[in-house]
Design an enzyme around this catalytic site. Structure first.
Site, mmCIF file in Angstrom:
data_model
loop_
_atom_site.group_PDB
_atom_site.id
_atom_site.type_symbol
_atom_site.label_atom_id
_atom_site.label_comp_id
_atom_site.label_asym_id
_atom_site.label_seq_id
_atom_site.Cartn_x
_atom_site.Cartn_y
_atom_site.Cartn_z
ATOM 1 N N THR A 1 13.482 1.373 25.013
ATOM 2 C CA THR A 1 13.822 1.207 26.428
ATOM 3 C C THR A 1 13.421 -0.196 26.877
ATOM 4 O O THR A 1 12.405 -0.723 26.422
ATOM 5 C CB THR A 1 13.112 2.290 27.261
ATOM 6 O OG1 THR A 1 13.554 3.565 26.783
ATOM 7 C CG2 THR A 1 13.442 2.164 28.732
ATOM 8 N N LYS B 1 -6.181 21.237 31.174
ATOM 9 C CA LYS B 1 -6.637 22.628 30.993
ATOM 10 C C LYS B 1 -7.565 23.033 32.145
ATOM 11 O O LYS B 1 -7.410 24.102 32.722
ATOM 12 C CB LYS B 1 -7.369 22.717 29.646
ATOM 13 C CG LYS B 1 -7.849 24.086 29.299
ATOM 14 C CD LYS B 1 -8.603 24.095 27.986
ATOM 15 C CE LYS B 1 -9.423 25.361 27.882
ATOM 16 N NZ LYS B 1 -10.630 25.163 27.088
ATOM 17 N N ARG B 2 -8.519 22.133 32.481
ATOM 18 C CA ARG B 2 -9.497 22.451 33.537
ATOM 19 C C ARG B 2 -8.830 22.599 34.895
ATOM 20 O O ARG B 2 -9.119 23.538 35.627
ATOM 21 C CB ARG B 2 -10.557 21.349 33.625
ATOM 22 C CG ARG B 2 -11.731 21.552 32.688
ATOM 23 C CD ARG B 2 -12.952 20.764 33.140
ATOM 24 N NE ARG B 2 -12.682 19.350 33.332
ATOM 25 C CZ ARG B 2 -12.605 18.462 32.353
ATOM 26 N NH1 ARG B 2 -12.755 18.844 31.100
ATOM 27 N NH2 ARG B 2 -12.354 17.192 32.620
ATOM 28 N N TYR C 1 0.411 3.513 15.000
ATOM 29 C CA TYR C 1 1.206 3.927 16.159
ATOM 30 C C TYR C 1 1.957 5.227 15.851
ATOM 31 O O TYR C 1 1.825 6.218 16.570
ATOM 32 C CB TYR C 1 2.191 2.814 16.500
ATOM 33 C CG TYR C 1 3.024 3.064 17.731
ATOM 34 C CD1 TYR C 1 2.476 2.969 19.007
ATOM 35 C CD2 TYR C 1 4.381 3.386 17.626
ATOM 36 C CE1 TYR C 1 3.249 3.183 20.145
ATOM 37 C CE2 TYR C 1 5.157 3.596 18.757
ATOM 38 C CZ TYR C 1 4.593 3.491 20.011
ATOM 39 O OH TYR C 1 5.367 3.707 21.134
HETATM 40 P P1 NAD Z 1 3.250 -1.158 27.857
HETATM 41 O O1 NAD Z 1 2.449 -1.815 26.790
HETATM 42 O O2 NAD Z 1 3.865 -2.024 28.908
HETATM 43 O O3 NAD Z 1 2.382 -0.045 28.604
HETATM 44 C C1 NAD Z 1 1.264 0.600 28.021
HETATM 45 C C2 NAD Z 1 0.163 0.657 29.071
HETATM 46 O O4 NAD Z 1 -0.970 1.367 28.529
HETATM 47 C C3 NAD Z 1 -0.346 -0.735 29.464
HETATM 48 O O5 NAD Z 1 -0.448 -0.849 30.859
HETATM 49 C C4 NAD Z 1 -1.704 -0.824 28.776
HETATM 50 O O6 NAD Z 1 -2.605 -1.703 29.432
HETATM 51 C C5 NAD Z 1 -2.155 0.628 28.834
HETATM 52 N N1 NAD Z 1 -3.158 0.981 27.815
HETATM 53 C C6 NAD Z 1 -3.122 0.701 26.488
HETATM 54 N N2 NAD Z 1 -4.223 1.181 25.880
HETATM 55 C C7 NAD Z 1 -4.967 1.794 26.859
HETATM 56 C C8 NAD Z 1 -6.216 2.463 26.865
HETATM 57 N N3 NAD Z 1 -6.928 2.642 25.736
HETATM 58 N N4 NAD Z 1 -6.685 2.946 28.037
HETATM 59 C C9 NAD Z 1 -5.993 2.768 29.200
HETATM 60 N N5 NAD Z 1 -4.802 2.126 29.247
HETATM 61 C C10 NAD Z 1 -4.289 1.650 28.093
HETATM 62 O O7 NAD Z 1 4.376 -0.303 27.122
HETATM 63 P P2 NAD Z 1 5.527 0.654 27.699
HETATM 64 O O8 NAD Z 1 6.772 0.246 27.044
HETATM 65 O O9 NAD Z 1 5.449 0.747 29.163
HETATM 66 O O10 NAD Z 1 5.101 2.054 27.050
HETATM 67 C C11 NAD Z 1 4.533 3.110 27.801
HETATM 68 C C12 NAD Z 1 4.412 4.346 26.917
HETATM 69 O O11 NAD Z 1 5.718 4.739 26.474
HETATM 70 C C13 NAD Z 1 3.582 4.109 25.645
HETATM 71 O O12 NAD Z 1 2.825 5.277 25.389
HETATM 72 C C14 NAD Z 1 4.626 3.917 24.573
HETATM 73 O O13 NAD Z 1 4.149 4.311 23.310
HETATM 74 C C15 NAD Z 1 5.737 4.836 25.057
HETATM 75 N N6 NAD Z 1 7.043 4.422 24.502
HETATM 76 C C16 NAD Z 1 7.697 3.327 25.008
HETATM 77 C C17 NAD Z 1 8.917 2.958 24.461
HETATM 78 C C18 NAD Z 1 9.713 1.797 24.981
HETATM 79 O O14 NAD Z 1 10.779 1.508 24.425
HETATM 80 N N7 NAD Z 1 9.326 1.102 26.036
HETATM 81 C C19 NAD Z 1 9.445 3.692 23.387
HETATM 82 C C20 NAD Z 1 8.742 4.774 22.889
HETATM 83 C C21 NAD Z 1 7.538 5.144 23.472
#
Ligand code: NAD
Ligand code: UDP
Length: 308
Positions: free
Chosen positions: A173, A103-104, A143
């Protein structure tokens, strides 16, 4: 453009950073390294247009950027259930911090939402118009409900403050750079097969998922961010559906070895079926996944082979 990626040291985030750097953008990653790893972005750390900041998204942050991708959140059930209160704080406070910044500085802001917003779905395949069937008090709720609330925040900031949002609902994925102890099914099965350990199917293996290869997904994200026809929510995923038994058998066929399939208890609220309706992405983005499961698994197996 100057682009901020929260969670950029994770599985999907590191692939996104590769694409953004290749396209000439300046990329800043903030990540607390809870499930992400510096080694996922090690090849980018010395790049002049790349910057890594160790920071937790529940605490505010300020960057002068044109776009924000909000990916920070543990994504695998064992990791997001490890500290469920932290998980929901990450989704909600992380979204508020991203939206306040957007927003900012008038940045376009992207939310990595999930097929989990549909819960254990009663409509199959799932279109974006389906409101879902989610248990609000179960072990997956930190979640699922965190991501649902994040979507609410994105649309309220959009309506109230005209923030330029994009919301994508990602279906399962997989690909290189998943953590070997991530706990999600594709990496579990590959690592088990490579180590010659038992392949652990939870329940009878008749539950279904639809698996998208990471490169296909990231292409969809970039197309969603580049267009102005829709803010979403938009499903992105591969509509070809498999049972977990089929996935186990295919993984065993591709890896070879002597692993046996064993059955373990089904976790609570485990969705019985999941497949995206991708008509919206096909129409607006002219997007559909190209990498079939067998080919994507081969690339992922090649990544894990020297590492396990
Ligand atoms: P991942 O766990 O490899 O990546 C998540 C990243 O977020 C990590 O690098 C972790 O260290 C970081 N993280 C977690 N909490 C944090 C915080 N409080 N502050 C800063 N960083 C933080 O998982 P991914 O599969 O790469 O998922 C990435 C995004 O995509 C997520 O939001 C996940 O919910 C979403 N997603 C992924 C899938 C999938 O199938 N891979 C499906 C649906 C949604
Ligand atoms: N699963 C399994 N064995 C494993 C890990 C997961 O049978 O070692 C099952 C899990 O119960 C679920 C499906 O595979 O039905 C997908 O699980 P994952 O954790 O990858 O993703 P999600 O349930 O969030 O879609």
């Amino acid at each position: 453009m100057r682009i901020l990626v929260t969670g950029g040291a994770g599985f999907l985030g590191s692939h996104l950073c590769d694409r953004l750097i290749a396209e000439g953008h300046e990329v800043t990653v903030i990540d607390n390294l809870f499930t992400g790893r510096k080694q996922n972005i090690a090849h980018l750390l010395e790049h002049p247009r790349f910057e890594f900041v160790r920071h937790d998204v529940i605490d505010p942050f300020k960057f002068e950027v044109d776009q924000i991708y909000n990916l920070a959140c543990p994504a695998s059930p064992p990791h997001y259930q490890y500290n469920p209160i932290k998980t929901i704080k990450t989704s909600i406070l992380g979204s508020i911090n991203c939206l306040g910044l957007a927003k900012r500085v008038k940045a376009r802001v992207f939310q990595a939402s999930t097929s989990e917003v549909y819960g254990d779905p009663h409509v199959h395949p799932q279109p974006e118009s389906y409101w879902g069937n989610v248990n609000p008090i179960g072990k997956r709720s930190c979640y699922d409900e965190g991501k649902r609330c994040a979507e609410t925040l994105f649309f309220d900031y959009h309506r109230e403050h005209k923030v330029d949002i994009r919301v994508v609902r990602i279906f399962n994925t997989y690909g290189p750079r998943m953590h070997e102890s991530d706990g999600r099914v594709v990496s579990n099965f590959i690592v088990q097969a490579l180590r010659g350990e038992d392949i652990t199917i939870y329940g009878d293996g008749s539950q279904t998922r639809s698996f998208c290869y990471v490169d296909d997904l990231i292409e969809g994200w970039l197309r969603l961010m580049a267009q102005t026809e829709t803010v979403g929510p938009m499903n992105l995923g591969n509509p070809t559906e498999f049972t977990m038994l089929q996935l186990a058998e295919l993984t065993l066929k591709l890896v070879g070895g002597k692993s046996k399939i064993v059955h373990k208890p089904l976790p609570s609220d485990d969705p019985k079926q999941r497949r995206p309706d991708i008509a919206l992405a096909q129409k607006v983005l002219k997007w559909e996944p190209k990498v079939p499961l067998e080919e994507g698994l081969q690339r992922t197996i090649a990544y894990f082979k020297p590492r396990v």
